[in-house]
Design a protein around this motif. Structure first.
Motif, short mmCIF file in Angstrom:
data_model
loop_
_atom_site.label_atom_id
_atom_site.label_comp_id
_atom_site.label_asym_id
_atom_site.label_seq_id
_atom_site.Cartn_x
_atom_site.Cartn_y
_atom_site.Cartn_z
N ASP A 1 0.76 -1.16 0.20
CA ASP A 1 0.25 0.00 0.02
C ASP A 1 0.80 1.21 0.12
O ASP A 1 0.65 2.25 -0.68
CB ASP A 1 -0.91 0.08 1.15
CG ASP A 1 -1.67 -1.07 1.06
OD1 ASP A 1 -2.29 -1.62 -0.04
OD2 ASP A 1 -2.51 -1.12 2.21
N MET A 2 2.11 1.27 0.84
CA MET A 2 2.90 2.58 0.97
C MET A 2 3.57 2.73 -0.45
O MET A 2 3.66 3.68 -0.92
CB MET A 2 3.84 2.14 1.97
CG MET A 2 3.23 2.22 3.33
SD MET A 2 4.44 1.67 4.74
CE MET A 2 5.49 3.26 4.78
N LEU A 3 4.06 1.61 -1.33
CA LEU A 3 4.50 1.72 -2.33
C LEU A 3 3.67 2.19 -3.45
O LEU A 3 4.03 3.15 -4.29
CB LEU A 3 5.11 0.35 -3.09
CG LEU A 3 6.27 -0.29 -2.29
CD1 LEU A 3 6.66 -1.66 -2.66
CD2 LEU A 3 7.51 0.50 -2.50
N ARG A 4 2.44 1.86 -3.44
CA ARG A 4 1.35 2.29 -4.51
C ARG A 4 1.19 3.71 -4.21
O ARG A 4 0.76 4.38 -5.15
CB ARG A 4 0.24 1.51 -4.51
CG ARG A 4 0.39 0.05 -5.02
CD ARG A 4 -0.81 -0.99 -4.98
NE ARG A 4 -0.48 -2.21 -5.59
CZ ARG A 4 -1.36 -3.56 -5.48
NH1 ARG A 4 -2.31 -3.16 -4.36
NH2 ARG A 4 -1.26 -4.28 -6.06
N SER A 5 1.17 3.93 -2.91
CA SER A 5 0.63 5.47 -2.54
C SER A 5 1.80 6.42 -2.97
O SER A 5 1.68 7.83 -2.71
CB SER A 5 0.24 5.73 -1.39
OG SER A 5 1.11 5.37 -0.33
N ARG A 6 3.17 6.03 -3.00
CA ARG A 6 4.30 7.08 -3.09
C ARG A 6 3.82 8.00 -4.34
O ARG A 6 3.50 7.54 -5.52
CB ARG A 6 5.49 6.32 -3.40
CG ARG A 6 6.21 5.79 -2.06
CD ARG A 6 7.46 4.91 -2.64
NE ARG A 6 8.23 4.70 -1.30
CZ ARG A 6 9.17 3.76 -1.39
NH1 ARG A 6 9.69 3.45 -2.65
NH2 ARG A 6 9.75 3.47 -0.20
N SER A 7 4.56 9.08 -4.11
CA SER A 7 4.24 10.05 -5.25
C SER A 7 5.35 9.33 -6.50
O SER A 7 6.41 9.15 -6.03
CB SER A 7 4.76 11.40 -4.96
OG SER A 7 4.02 11.93 -4.01
N SER A 8 5.06 9.37 -7.68
CA SER A 8 5.69 8.91 -8.59
C SER A 8 7.13 10.03 -8.62
O SER A 8 6.77 11.19 -8.87
CB SER A 8 5.17 8.94 -9.82
OG SER A 8 4.51 9.96 -10.34
N ARG A 9 8.38 9.14 -9.01
CA ARG A 9 9.58 10.15 -9.07
C ARG A 9 9.64 10.51 -10.37
O ARG A 9 9.31 9.46 -11.25
CB ARG A 9 10.67 9.61 -8.36
CG ARG A 9 10.64 9.40 -6.90
CD ARG A 9 11.87 8.72 -6.44
NE ARG A 9 11.75 8.69 -5.12
CZ ARG A 9 11.57 7.22 -4.31
NH1 ARG A 9 11.56 6.17 -5.31
NH2 ARG A 9 11.37 7.02 -3.32
N PRO B 1 5.60 -2.12 -7.96
CA PRO B 1 5.11 -2.53 -6.59
C PRO B 1 4.75 -4.17 -6.16
O PRO B 1 5.30 -4.73 -5.38
CB PRO B 1 3.88 -1.87 -5.96
CG PRO B 1 4.07 -0.66 -6.59
CD PRO B 1 4.64 -1.08 -8.14
N ALA B 2 3.72 -4.76 -7.26
CA ALA B 2 3.65 -6.11 -7.08
C ALA B 2 4.64 -6.80 -7.29
O ALA B 2 4.87 -8.24 -6.53
CB ALA B 2 2.30 -6.32 -7.96
N GLU B 3 5.47 -6.64 -8.54
CA GLU B 3 6.53 -7.68 -8.83
C GLU B 3 7.74 -7.60 -7.37
O GLU B 3 7.98 -8.48 -7.17
CB GLU B 3 7.46 -7.02 -9.84
CG GLU B 3 6.74 -7.48 -11.24
CD GLU B 3 7.44 -7.18 -12.38
OE1 GLU B 3 8.50 -6.67 -12.10
OE2 GLU B 3 6.92 -7.00 -13.54
#
Length: 297
Positions: free
Chosen positions: A72-80, A125-127
Motif C-alpha cells: 500500500d505504501m509503495l502504491r501511494s508514493r508520489s511517482s518520481r 510494486p507487485a513484482e
C-alpha cells in the motif's frame, strides 16, 4: 490488571519477538529506514485490532500483513521523475567496520546490498513484493497471492519477472570482505592523494557512480566510465581527509563526516578486484534522519 489487558500485553511481547524480522521485510520492500519503521508500527496496530487466537504461525501472519502494508505504501508514493530515479539511492545501513564489534556478524547476516536495493526501486510494486517475500523470506506463493489480489500462479509469474530484472541488472559481487576492504581502501587512498592514475587502476572501465544529493543545488548525477568517475573522485579530494571506512549494508564502504556529522555515505560493488558501481548518498535531510556512526582514527 484485566484479562484483556493481560492478553494485549502478551500479544505485545509476542510481537516484539518478530520486530527485527518485520523491520527487515519493510526495509527490503521500501528501501527506507523511516518507512520500514512506519510499516512495522502499522503492522502492530493491525495485530492489536485482530483476533489471532486461531493463528498457528504468528510470524507468517505478521509477514503477510507487513507485506500488504508495504505494498500500500509503495502504491501511494508520489511517482518520481525519470531523471530522479536514475540517481535515487535508498537509505544505507551503516555500522562500524570492525570484526571485533559485537554487532558485526549480525549486521552481515541481515544485510542486503545497496546496489540490489537500487534495482528493487525500479520494480513495479507487485513484482517487488512477490520477489522480496518469496525469494528473500521464503513466503509461499499461496500466501502472497491474496496480498496482490492474484492467483498463486500469477504471483509466481510476478516474482519470476522481478527475479529476471534483478539478475539482469546486478552482478556477482566480491564476497571476500577483506578483498573488498582492500579495494575500497585503495580507492580512498588514491582519492586522498589526488592520484588520478591510481584511481583508474581500481575502477572498472564501465563503472557507474550514482550520486544522490536530494536535489540540493541540482547536483544529483549519474556518472559513467572510469575516467569520469576518477575526475569526480579527484574533486572529492578536499573532503577525503574526513572519510573513514565503515560497513555500508554489511560491506566495506566509506562515511565522510567533516564536522562530526555524516556528509556522505558511499557503497561500493566490487567484481574481480575492480569497482563496478558506487552509490553515494549526500542528501542532508535524509542523512540527518539516519543513525550513522562517525568513525575516527
Amino acid at each position: 490488571m484485566s484479562a484483556d489487558a493481560d492478553a494485549q500485553e502478551l500479544l505485545a511481547v509476542r510481537f516484539e519477538e518478530h520486530r527485527s524480522h518485520l523491520r527487515a521485510v519493510g526495509y527490503r520492500m521500501l528501501g527506507s529506514v523511516a518507512e520500514a519503521e512506519d510499516a512495522v508500527q502499522e503492522t502492530w496496530i493491525r495485530l492489536s485490532r485482530s483476533d489471532v487466537s486461531g493463528v498457528e504461525n504468528l510470524g507468517g501472519w505478521l509477514t503477510t500483513v507487513a507485506g500488504r502494508v508495504c505494498l500500500d505504501m509503495l502504491r501511494s508514493r508520489s511517482s518520481r521523475r525519470e531523471d530522479a530515479m536514475e540517481t535515487y539511492v535508498p537509505d544505507p545501513l551503516v555500522s562500524v567496520d570492525d570484526a571485533a564489534h559485537p554487532e558485526y556478524e549480525a549486521e552481515l547476516a541481515d544485510s542486503v546490498g545497496l546496489a540490489l536495493l537500487v534495482v528493487l526501486e525500479t520494480l513495479p510494486p507487485a513484482e517487488r513484493l512477490a520477489f522480496v517475500l518469496h525469494d528473500m523470506f521464503a513466503v509461499p506463493f499461496e500466501d502472497i497471492a491474496p496480498i496482490v489480489d492474484r492467483s498463486p500462479a500469477t504471483a509466481r509469474q510476478l516474482a519470476s519477472r522481478g527475479r529476471r530484472k534483478v539478475q539482469g541488472r546486478t552482478l556477482e559481487h566480491e564476497t571476500d570482505r577483506s578483498r573488498q576492504r582492500e579495494v575500497v581502501g585503495a580507492f580512498l587512498a588514491a582519492a586522498r592523494g589526488g592520484d588520478f592514475e591510481a584511481l583508474l587502476t581500481v575502477l572498472d572501465p564501465d563503472v557507474v557512480m550514482r550520486a544522490d544529493t536530494g536535489g540540493v543545488g541540482g547536483a544529483s548525477r549519474l556518472v559513467l566510465g572510469a575516467r569520469a568517475v576518477a575526475q569526480q573522485a579527484e574533486a572529492f579530494r578536499s573532503m577525503a581527509p574526513f572519510a573513514r571506512m565503515a560497513l555500508v549494508n554489511g560491506m566495506p564502504g566509506v562515511v565522510t563526516a567533516p564536522d562530526g556529522k555524516a556528509f556522505s555515505v558511499m557503497a561500493f560493488t566490487v567484481v574481480d578486484g575492480l569497482i563496478v558501481e558506487i552509490n553515494l548518498l549526500a542528501d542532508p535531510a535524509r542523512l540527518g534522519a539516519l543513525d550513522i556512526p562517525v568513525v575516527s582514527d
